[in-house]
Design a protein around this motif. Sequence first.
Motif, mmCIF file in Angstrom:
data_model
loop_
_atom_site.group_PDB
_atom_site.id
_atom_site.type_symbol
_atom_site.label_atom_id
_atom_site.label_comp_id
_atom_site.label_asym_id
_atom_site.label_seq_id
_atom_site.Cartn_x
_atom_site.Cartn_y
_atom_site.Cartn_z
ATOM 1 N N ALA A 140 -51.044 -3.083 -34.777
ATOM 2 C CA ALA A 140 -50.722 -2.631 -36.134
ATOM 3 C C ALA A 140 -49.763 -3.599 -36.797
ATOM 4 O O ALA A 140 -48.881 -4.157 -36.149
ATOM 5 N N GLY A 141 -49.934 -3.767 -38.092
ATOM 6 C CA GLY A 141 -48.981 -4.579 -38.849
ATOM 7 C C GLY A 141 -49.627 -5.368 -39.957
ATOM 8 O O GLY A 141 -50.743 -5.079 -40.394
ATOM 9 N N ASP A 142 -48.916 -6.386 -40.397
ATOM 10 C CA ASP A 142 -49.341 -7.263 -41.479
ATOM 11 C C ASP A 142 -50.336 -8.266 -40.913
ATOM 12 O O ASP A 142 -49.966 -9.166 -40.171
ATOM 13 N N LEU A 143 -51.600 -8.112 -41.259
ATOM 14 C CA LEU A 143 -52.651 -8.967 -40.708
ATOM 15 C C LEU A 143 -52.833 -10.268 -41.484
ATOM 16 O O LEU A 143 -53.525 -11.167 -41.035
ATOM 17 N N ASN A 144 -52.223 -10.359 -42.651
ATOM 18 C CA ASN A 144 -52.333 -11.544 -43.506
ATOM 19 C C ASN A 144 -53.767 -11.884 -43.879
ATOM 20 O O ASN A 144 -54.120 -13.041 -44.072
#
Length: 126
Positions: free
Chosen positions: A34-38
């Motif tokens: 999970a998170g900022d995948l850009n």
Amino acid sequence: MKKQQINKEFQHCLKDLKRFIIQQKLDLKNTYIAGDLNVNDYSQEERKIMMEIWLEELCLVRCDPNEPTHQGVGKAKGRESFLDAVITHEDNPVDVYTLNESILGHLSMSDHHPIITVITPPMEES
């Protein structure tokens, strides 16, 4: 930094993460990233294709939240997008929700909203 160099770094990151997943012999049905995948709709086509191939190779899917998670800054000011998401096994997609200001009850100084998902462990067979 040039976009070509940034994409090479992104590709290198995906390669390292793939190697880690394989080396750890992780049970992908119980793996959540999970998170900022850009990567979002505004990303270069090359980057979107890299992500799609990486997901397919590992039998993973991207689960985007119900609302945008990123508020653009600079040239992209005011543009909302889905940069933050959860990646999991394709047989086990999850619902992801954006925790925006109305839910949190205060304004965030970040250009990203946090996300949440509820993961229910599988029932043990008796």
